[in-house]
Design a protein around this motif. Structure first.
Motif, PDB file in Angstrom:
ATOM      1  N   LYS A   1      47.640  38.201  39.722  1.00 14.68           N
ATOM      2  CA  LYS A   1      47.092  38.537  41.038  1.00 14.68           C
ATOM      3  C   LYS A   1      45.771  39.284  40.960  1.00 14.68           C
ATOM      4  O   LYS A   1      45.000  39.308  41.910  1.00 14.68           O
ATOM      5  CB  LYS A   1      48.114  39.363  41.828  1.00 14.68           C
ATOM      6  N   HIS A   2      45.496  39.902  39.820  1.00 14.92           N
ATOM      7  CA  HIS A   2      44.236  40.638  39.663  1.00 14.92           C
ATOM      8  C   HIS A   2      43.121  39.762  39.084  1.00 14.92           C
ATOM      9  O   HIS A   2      41.987  40.214  38.926  1.00 14.92           O
ATOM     10  CB  HIS A   2      44.459  41.861  38.762  1.00 14.92           C
ATOM     11  N   ASN A   3      43.446  38.529  38.732  1.00 11.81           N
ATOM     12  CA  ASN A   3      42.473  37.599  38.131  1.00 11.81           C
ATOM     13  C   ASN A   3      41.837  38.151  36.856  1.00 11.81           C
ATOM     14  O   ASN A   3      40.683  37.855  36.556  1.00 11.81           O
ATOM     15  CB  ASN A   3      41.374  37.231  39.133  1.00 11.81           C
ATOM     16  N   SER A   4      42.588  38.930  36.113  1.00 15.49           N
ATOM     17  CA  SER A   4      42.059  39.494  34.875  1.00 15.49           C
ATOM     18  C   SER A   4      42.188  38.481  33.740  1.00 15.49           C
ATOM     19  O   SER A   4      43.191  37.757  33.647  1.00 15.49           O
ATOM     20  CB  SER A   4      42.785  40.788  34.504  1.00 15.49           C
ATOM     21  N   VAL A   5      41.168  38.423  32.903  1.00 17.18           N
ATOM     22  CA  VAL A   5      41.161  37.471  31.785  1.00 17.18           C
ATOM     23  C   VAL A   5      41.042  38.186  30.448  1.00 17.18           C
ATOM     24  O   VAL A   5      40.964  37.543  29.404  1.00 17.18           O
ATOM     25  CB  VAL A   5      40.007  36.461  31.936  1.00 17.18           C
ATOM     26  N   ASP A   6      41.040  39.518  30.462  1.00 20.78           N
ATOM     27  CA  ASP A   6      40.894  40.277  29.224  1.00 20.78           C
ATOM     28  C   ASP A   6      41.893  41.411  29.211  1.00 20.78           C
ATOM     29  O   ASP A   6      42.483  41.777  30.227  1.00 20.78           O
ATOM     30  CB  ASP A   6      39.469  40.821  29.100  1.00 20.78           C
ATOM     31  N   ASP A   7      42.095  41.991  28.029  1.00 21.63           N
ATOM     32  CA  ASP A   7      43.024  43.107  27.890  1.00 21.63           C
ATOM     33  C   ASP A   7      42.611  43.914  26.662  1.00 21.63           C
ATOM     34  O   ASP A   7      41.768  43.479  25.860  1.00 21.63           O
ATOM     35  CB  ASP A   7      44.454  42.596  27.748  1.00 21.63           C
ATOM     36  N   THR A   8      43.223  45.091  26.522  1.00 20.19           N
ATOM     37  CA  THR A   8      42.907  45.941  25.375  1.00 20.19           C
ATOM     38  C   THR A   8      43.470  45.324  24.100  1.00 20.19           C
ATOM     39  O   THR A   8      44.505  44.649  24.126  1.00 20.19           O
ATOM     40  CB  THR A   8      43.501  47.343  25.567  1.00 20.19           C
ATOM     41  N   PRO A   9      42.821  45.544  22.970  1.00 21.54           N
ATOM     42  CA  PRO A   9      43.282  44.931  21.717  1.00 21.54           C
ATOM     43  C   PRO A   9      44.522  45.623  21.158  1.00 21.54           C
ATOM     44  O   PRO A   9      44.640  46.848  21.220  1.00 21.54           O
ATOM     45  CB  PRO A   9      42.085  45.110  20.787  1.00 21.54           C
TER      46      PRO A   9
END
Length: 262
Positions: free
Chosen positions: A45-53
């Protein structure tokens, strides 16, 4: 040829796709150029495509799921298009999936000529700290870099590669011989060019080019290409295909250079 660019900033691509040689090639139907926003395939729902490693560290890493989903969408689209074509008896052509990254193989004209033979290219353009390694291991077929430096994203490198590939497509250039004589296409740097006026501010066009003797002009141009390569990129001479006559000319140029430096 079809080319798809997976990017978070499709607007960076659209302006280039509609301009100059790329725009004309697309208008002629020589190439299909498409920018795909892989944020549309985030699945959250946030349209996030990245995250912490994992394991900690600075920066953010592109997640594998939106990239895989975007590529699979493009493949399904091309498969559907092929299924409606009269000639779609064979299965769709498997594309080259290219990851633009500083760790990739350094791009050159020979790779451009190789990619120009393909029917479908998919470019993945990242941002942030890097890519989830599973994208490299299980999705891409090629990793390319345009040089030993780091940019904020892969769009500019991808557009550089696309421009160099599209101009090699039959009909993309006004003069079909232009791509054949480009620097690096022959293994050498290109010879110097001149046009009207024959004299400008006291600087004259070489007499040979005004002679009208085309055979001699070709000899002059080849010697100029050898000389320019010797002066500016001597490393290219190690792999260039040189005739016996080229080697004699090169030896003479090297001896002349040595004398001039004494």
């Amino acid at each position: 040829m079809r080319i798809d660019v997976l990017t978070l900033f499709p607007e960076m691509c659209e302006g280039v796709f509609g301009t100059s040689i790329l725009g004309k090639a697309r208008d002629k139907g020589i190439v299909s150029l498409n920018a795909v926003n892989f944020r549309d395939f985030s699945g959250n729902k946030h349209n996030s495509v990245d995250d912490t490693p994992y394991g900690g560290g600075g920066g953010m890493v592109l997640k594998p799921d939106p990239i895989f989903a975007a590529v699979e969408h493009v493949l399904a689209e091309t498969s559907a298009e092929a299924g409606t074509a009269e000639s779609a008896i064979d299965p769709p052509v498997k594309p080259r999936i290219i990851l633009m990254c500083p760790q990739g193989q350094t791009y050159n004209q020979q790779i451009a000529e190789e990619l120009a033979q393909e029917q479908h290219l998919i470019f993945i353009c990242g941002h942030y700290e890097g890519y989830d390694e599973r994208i490299r291991e299980h999705l891409v077929t090629d990793e390319l870099s345009i040089g030993d430096y780091v940019l904020t994203g892969g769009e500019l490198p991808a557009l550089t590669v696309i421009d160099s590939v599209v101009r090699l497509q039959p009909g993309a250039l006004g003069n079909e011989t232009s791509a054949v004589t480009d620097s690096f296409s022959t293994g050498l740097l290109e010879y110097p060019h001149y046009t009207r006026p024959a004299e400008f501010r006291g600087w004259k066009v070489p007499d040979m080019l005004l002679s009208g003797h085309h055979a001699n002009i070709e000899v002059w141009r080849r010697e100029q290409a050898l000389q320019r390569t010797l002066e500016r990129r001597p490393d290219l001479l190690e792999t260039a295909e040189l005739s016996a006559k080229d080697k004699l000319t090169l030896k003479r140029l090297q001896e002349q250079t040595s004398l001039n430096n004494k």
